[in-house]
Design a protein around this motif. Structure first.
Motif, PDB file in Angstrom:
ATOM      1  N   VAL A 119       3.487   1.303   0.350  1.00  0.00           N
ATOM      2  CA  VAL A 119       2.697   1.096   1.538  1.00  0.00           C
ATOM      3  C   VAL A 119       3.537   0.996   2.974  1.00  0.00           C
ATOM      4  N   HIS A 120       4.610  -0.247   2.655  1.00  0.00           N
ATOM      5  CA  HIS A 120       5.181  -0.542   4.010  1.00  0.00           C
ATOM      6  C   HIS A 120       5.908   0.762   4.526  1.00  0.00           C
ATOM      7  N   GLN A 121       6.717   1.292   3.567  1.00  0.00           N
ATOM      8  CA  GLN A 121       7.312   2.765   4.020  1.00  0.00           C
ATOM      9  C   GLN A 121       6.182   3.518   4.634  1.00  0.00           C
ATOM     10  N   THR A 122       5.153   3.725   4.020  1.00  0.00           N
ATOM     11  CA  THR A 122       4.323   4.764   4.649  1.00  0.00           C
ATOM     12  C   THR A 122       3.572   4.111   6.236  1.00  0.00           C
ATOM     13  N   LEU A 123       3.386   2.912   6.073  1.00  0.00           N
ATOM     14  CA  LEU A 123       2.669   2.199   7.474  1.00  0.00           C
ATOM     15  C   LEU A 123       3.579   1.699   8.259  1.00  0.00           C
ATOM     16  N   ALA A 124       5.011   1.674   8.006  1.00  0.00           N
ATOM     17  CA  ALA A 124       5.787   0.915   8.966  1.00  0.00           C
ATOM     18  C   ALA A 124       5.571   1.376  10.402  1.00  0.00           C
ATOM     19  N   GLY A 125       5.141   0.409  11.021  1.00  0.00           N
ATOM     20  CA  GLY A 125       5.090   0.680  12.578  1.00  0.00           C
ATOM     21  C   GLY A 125       3.713   1.331  13.064  1.00  0.00           C
ATOM     22  N   ARG A 126       2.973   1.471  12.095  1.00  0.00           N
ATOM     23  CA  ARG A 126       1.656   2.060  12.162  1.00  0.00           C
ATOM     24  C   ARG A 126       0.349   1.339  11.522  1.00  0.00           C
ATOM     25  N   TYR A 127       0.817  -0.085  11.282  1.00  0.00           N
ATOM     26  CA  TYR A 127      -0.335  -0.933  10.897  1.00  0.00           C
ATOM     27  C   TYR A 127      -1.480  -0.873  11.656  1.00  0.00           C
ATOM     28  N   GLY A 128      -1.355  -0.943  12.875  1.00  0.00           N
ATOM     29  CA  GLY A 128      -2.573  -0.710  13.715  1.00  0.00           C
ATOM     30  C   GLY A 128      -3.417   0.336  13.393  1.00  0.00           C
ATOM     31  N   SER A 129      -3.120   1.578  13.165  1.00  0.00           N
ATOM     32  CA  SER A 129      -3.779   2.712  12.777  1.00  0.00           C
ATOM     33  C   SER A 129      -4.835   2.414  11.516  1.00  0.00           C
ATOM     34  N   VAL A 130      -4.293   1.446  10.784  1.00  0.00           N
ATOM     35  CA  VAL A 130      -5.033   1.041   9.604  1.00  0.00           C
ATOM     36  C   VAL A 130      -6.385   0.217  10.244  1.00  0.00           C
ATOM     37  N   TRP A 131      -6.155  -0.455  11.087  1.00  0.00           N
ATOM     38  CA  TRP A 131      -7.382  -1.071  11.824  1.00  0.00           C
ATOM     39  C   TRP A 131      -8.081  -0.258  12.524  1.00  0.00           C
ATOM     40  N   ARG A 132      -7.620   0.914  13.150  1.00  0.00           N
ATOM     41  CA  ARG A 132      -8.676   1.556  14.051  1.00  0.00           C
ATOM     42  C   ARG A 132      -9.495   2.441  13.045  1.00  0.00           C
ATOM     43  N   ASP A 133      -9.154   2.768  11.707  1.00  0.00           N
ATOM     44  CA  ASP A 133      -9.822   3.680  11.079  1.00  0.00           C
ATOM     45  C   ASP A 133     -10.613   3.034   9.672  1.00  0.00           C
ATOM     46  N   GLU A 134     -11.942   3.174   9.755  1.00  0.00           N
ATOM     47  CA  GLU A 134     -12.705   2.477   8.714  1.00  0.00           C
ATOM     48  C   GLU A 134     -12.052   2.718   7.254  1.00  0.00           C
ATOM     49  N   ARG A 135     -12.031   3.984   7.182  1.00  0.00           N
ATOM     50  CA  ARG A 135     -11.492   4.610   5.999  1.00  0.00           C
ATOM     51  C   ARG A 135     -10.445   3.800   5.485  1.00  0.00           C
ATOM     52  N   LEU A 136      -9.352   3.791   6.428  1.00  0.00           N
ATOM     53  CA  LEU A 136      -7.837   3.241   6.343  1.00  0.00           C
ATOM     54  C   LEU A 136      -8.244   1.693   5.678  1.00  0.00           C
ATOM     55  N   ARG A 137      -9.026   0.962   6.636  1.00  0.00           N
ATOM     56  CA  ARG A 137      -9.399  -0.354   6.143  1.00  0.00           C
ATOM     57  C   ARG A 137      -9.756  -0.650   4.967  1.00  0.00           C
ATOM     58  N   PHE A 138     -10.500   0.159   4.373  1.00  0.00           N
ATOM     59  CA  PHE A 138     -10.905   0.124   2.805  1.00  0.00           C
ATOM     60  C   PHE A 138      -9.792   0.055   2.152  1.00  0.00           C
ATOM     61  N   LEU A 139      -9.059   1.464   2.355  1.00  0.00           N
ATOM     62  CA  LEU A 139      -7.775   1.675   1.507  1.00  0.00           C
ATOM     63  C   LEU A 139      -6.754   0.283   1.523  1.00  0.00           C
ATOM     64  N   GLY A 140      -6.477   0.111   3.085  1.00  0.00           N
ATOM     65  CA  GLY A 140      -5.591  -0.967   3.245  1.00  0.00           C
ATOM     66  C   GLY A 140      -5.904  -2.340   2.544  1.00  0.00           C
ATOM     67  N   LEU A 141      -7.341  -2.802   2.662  1.00  0.00           N
ATOM     68  CA  LEU A 141      -7.653  -4.104   1.904  1.00  0.00           C
ATOM     69  C   LEU A 141      -7.607  -3.959   0.315  1.00  0.00           C
ATOM     70  N   GLY A 142      -8.039  -2.467  -0.216  1.00  0.00           N
ATOM     71  CA  GLY A 142      -7.939  -2.415  -1.564  1.00  0.00           C
ATOM     72  C   GLY A 142      -6.454  -2.488  -2.082  1.00  0.00           C
ATOM     73  N   VAL A 143      -5.581  -1.965  -1.190  1.00  0.00           N
ATOM     74  CA  VAL A 143      -4.042  -2.122  -1.740  1.00  0.00           C
ATOM     75  C   VAL A 143      -3.707  -3.581  -1.775  1.00  0.00           C
ATOM     76  N   ALA A 144      -4.127  -4.197  -0.733  1.00  0.00           N
ATOM     77  CA  ALA A 144      -3.993  -5.489  -0.596  1.00  0.00           C
ATOM     78  C   ALA A 144      -4.446  -6.557  -1.687  1.00  0.00           C
ATOM     79  N   ALA A 145      -5.634  -6.089  -2.192  1.00  0.00           N
ATOM     80  CA  ALA A 145      -6.105  -6.789  -3.233  1.00  0.00           C
ATOM     81  C   ALA A 145      -5.376  -6.557  -4.632  1.00  0.00           C
ATOM     82  N   TYR A 146      -4.892  -5.137  -4.516  1.00  0.00           N
ATOM     83  CA  TYR A 146      -4.280  -4.730  -5.794  1.00  0.00           C
ATOM     84  C   TYR A 146      -2.870  -5.840  -6.051  1.00  0.00           C
ATOM     85  N   VAL A 147      -2.108  -5.827  -4.653  1.00  0.00           N
ATOM     86  CA  VAL A 147      -0.888  -6.922  -4.729  1.00  0.00           C
ATOM     87  C   VAL A 147      -1.503  -8.174  -5.221  1.00  0.00           C
ATOM     88  N   VAL A 148      -2.525  -8.689  -4.565  1.00  0.00           N
ATOM     89  CA  VAL A 148      -2.862 -10.061  -4.778  1.00  0.00           C
ATOM     90  C   VAL A 148      -3.242 -10.165  -6.297  1.00  0.00           C
TER      91      VAL A 148
END
Lengths: 488, 200
Positions: free
Chosen positions: A300-329
């Motif tokens: 996830v970090h390799q994919t999003l490095a420098g683009r974490y902001g884009s996760v925030w701007r796109d609702e679908r990416l927000r779901f995916l991002g929070l989902g992956v975070a929950a996977y790690v937690v």
């Protein structure tokens, strides 16, 4: 360095998933809608029953009367609906879609797939009635009686066959990570679900061997199967939605093999009444699987490095991002739980429930929400019925997850600490967790509301295209009849 | 305005979207994997009892388990005492001194310290009629109290009797008990003292 094109894209709003070739889209449309729509319905029903169970735990007199609404039944029914009603059909639908789109080929046998989806949902319906009538099996994550489980399995078999055939017929020779993940997931589910049901319900093994099989199935379902289906989806969609080419996939391969080799040992807690080698091996497997979780974080970090902001701007990416975070937690929580072992029995407390919420809802369900939100517009050719519902769903889901998982985890730690105190009775210790349970009920309420929005939004979108198709058909029919009338 | 799901035929060239930084596995992840594997082997070695199905937690190995549960086979006087106290002591007394009108003493008794073949017969088939023990006459009856015990348990209890309360006899082995059991077959008739004296 952001290319001018990418800049333009960012300015114009989030990119949509391309519609694909007409035949890919048409072949996927109805089977997937059958799967998703039914799943969304079960999800709402399941979270409603879950909310009931959660309330009953601290207010036992609430709706105590009809037998089918007692705690043991609604709790089991809600767990089964979340996994077999929602997670399994959505993940299978998304898997089929990935097989078709990444292989650039139409779904092999859309009618069979649609039928399989129907069968799966019918199995869930029969299972739900069975559990509420009191015919539940008493095995966690295998609640459905044998007949219903058989229907679910048949439905899965049809869908899985379509998925494998679609992959086999692909026109894009090279496979990417998402495809091997989904392929393995398709086989894995068939293996564990059939084995567990055969050994527990059809030809029951004796004594504690039943517990061993139940633990094994749960570990494989939550750890390996959900890992494979959800991560495959994330690896395919995350870079594309974030506007990046998918990169090389060595870390994905690392995660893949760690999951298959070590994830399959997990699930047996340290206090299980089984020969010592089983929990010991399971603990080792859990810790080793933790490396796969780290690998996911790396990807996830390799994919999003420098683009974490884009996760925030796109609702679908927000779901995916929070989902992956929950996977790690969730993965970290599982390692902590396993290592706490017999001296600090976290797995004997609400901590386990918190971890399962993280893994099933926080990770898999959120990833699936994001994916369904991303692919349905391309499937049906119109945008979501309500964009506002979509945004609101994210906030409700996120807040709900926090309110469910955080109190349960904290309550679990407190409970484990008090269990060590020999002066405190078990009932006293349990009573000490009531405050946390009340908080988690609020979380479940938020989650129910979010799930309701998801269902309404999906149903509204599908109803919209149905209306349009009907209107089209009527107009064509009208034109034909008037044409015929003129000819006569 | 759309995301291409298809992979490009060639690696991304400039002008298209930025490529993801090369997805190589970082070295530290491999190092961690080996550390975890090493830890895992040690952990399993310490807790897993090497797949022995008889070892359950909290025990970690067969050796630890055997410390708490002595092996069958071989004479174990602790076990003999346990069996004696639950099966024989009711009549003969925990101290082996017997109880007047109930059962003669075992401490110092020539029947206990005498030939093993003679002794083993008593609990296996029972004893009835007049008998002299430590110079005192008894005329009672003892049922076959040892017939249901295993060879190991009976050997253990007889060994315990022959070495306790000041008795200084040799131990009885399970094989000796087994041999006598075979000799008398399924005899249900209790022995008499006179009959026993013919056994050496």
């Amino acid at each position: 360095m952001v290319s001018p094109e990418a800049k333009a894209k960012a300015a114009a709003g989030a990119p949509a998933i391309d519609a694909g070739s007409a035949e890919e889209t048409v072949s996927c449309r109805w089977p997937l809608l059958v799967l998703f729509l039914g799943a969304a319905g079960w999800l709402v029903a399941g979270s409603l029953l879950g909310l009931l169970a959660s309330i009953k735990f601290h207010s036992p007199m609430f709706l105590a009367e009809p037998a089918w609404l007692t705690y043991g039944r609604v709790k089991a029914a809600s767990a089964a609906l979340l996994v077999y009603g929602f997670c399994v059909p959505t993940a299978l639908g998304v898997g089929l879609w990935l097989m078709s789109r990444l292989g650039r080929v139409a779904l092999a046998g859309p009618v069979v797939a649609g039928f399989g989806g129907g069968l799966l949902h019918a199995g869930v319906a029969v299972g739900l009635v069975g559990v509420l009538r009191g015919d539940g099996t008493g095995f966690l994550h295998l609640e459905f009686p044998a007949g219903a489980a058989g229907l679910v399995f048949l439905g899965y078999l049809l869908l899985g066959t379509v998925g494998v055939l679609t992959l086999y017929r692909r026109r894009e020779a090279r496979m990417e990570a998402a495809q091997w993940f989904v392929l393995a997931g398709l086989f894995w589910f068939g293996w564990i679900y059939s084995t567990a049901n055969l050994c527990l319900l059809v030809f029951p093994v004796r004594g504690v061997a039943q517990a061993a099989i139940n633990y094994w199935h749960t570990g494989n379902l939550l750890g390996v199967w959900m890992g494979l289906m959800g991560l495959g989806t994330v690896f395919a969609l995350l870079p594309r939605l974030a506007g990046r080419e998918p990169g090389r996939e060595y870390v994905a391969m690392f995660v893949f093999w760690v999951l298959l080799l070590f994830g399959s040992w997990t699930g047996i807690p340290a206090t299980a009444p089984l020969p010592a080698w089983m929990p010991a091996l399971s603990t080792v497997g859990t810790v080793l699987s933790g490396l796969g979780v780290l690998g996911v974080a790396v990807i996830v970090h390799q994919t999003l490095a420098g683009r974490y902001g884009s996760v925030w701007r796109d609702e679908r990416l927000r779901f995916l991002g929070l989902g992956v975070a929950a996977y790690v937690v969730g993965g970290v929580m599982q390692v902590v739980e396993a290592l706490s072992g017999r001296s600090w029995m976290l797995h004997f407390t609400w901590f386990t429930a918190a971890r399962e919420w993280m893994q099933v809802y926080g990770y898999l369900a959120l990833v699936m929400f994001g994916t369904v939100y991303a692919i349905v517009p391309a499937l049906v050719g119109v945008d979501w019925w309500s964009r506002r519902f979509l945004r609101l769903h994210f906030w409700l889901a996120g807040a709900g997850l926090l309110f469910v998982a955080a109190p349960l985890a904290a309550g679990g730690v407190v409970e484990a600490a008090r269990l060590l105190n020999p002066a405190l009775g078990f009932v006293e210790v349990s009573r000490g967790t009531l405050m946390f349970l009340r908080l988690s009920t609020i979380g479940e309420l938020l989650i129910l509301a979010g799930n309701g929005l998801f269902f309404v939004n999906l149903a509204g979108t599908v109803a919209g295209i149905c209306r349009r198709a009907l209107a089209d058909a009527l107009r064509r029919w009208g034109a034909e009849t008037t044409g015929e009338g003129a000819a006569a | 305005m759309s995301v291409e799901m298809r992979r490009p035929a060639q690696p991304a060239t400039e002008g298209r979207e930025e490529p993801t930084p090369q997805g190589a596995v970082p070295m530290w992840l491999f190092i961690l994997l080996f550390v975890a594997l090493f830890w895992g082997m040690n952990y399993f070695d310490r807790h897993g009892a090497w797949f022995n199905g008889r070892v359950y937690a909290p025990y970690r190995s067969l050796a630890e388990l055997q410390m708490h549960q002595p092996p069958t086979g071989g004479i174990n006087l602790e076990r003999g005492r346990a069996v004696y106290e639950s099966v024989c002591a009711l009549c003969h007394g925990v101290d082996g001194k017997g109880k007047p009108g109930q059962a003669p003493p075992l401490a110092g008794a020539e029947w206990v310290l005498g030939p093993v073949n003679r002794l083993v017969r008593i609990p296996l088939a029972g004893l009835t009629g007049p008998i002299e023990v430590n110079g005192q006459q008894w005329n009672l009856a003892m049922p076959a109290m040892g017939a249901a015990l295993s060879d190991e348990d009976l050997a253990a209890v007889l060994s315990y009797m022959r070495t306790s309360w000041g008795n200084k006899g040799t131990e009885v082995t399970a094989e000796q008990v087994g041999a006598v059991r075979k000799e008398i077959g399924n005899r249900t008739q209790p022995f008499t003292a006179a009959e026993l004296l013919t056994v050496q």
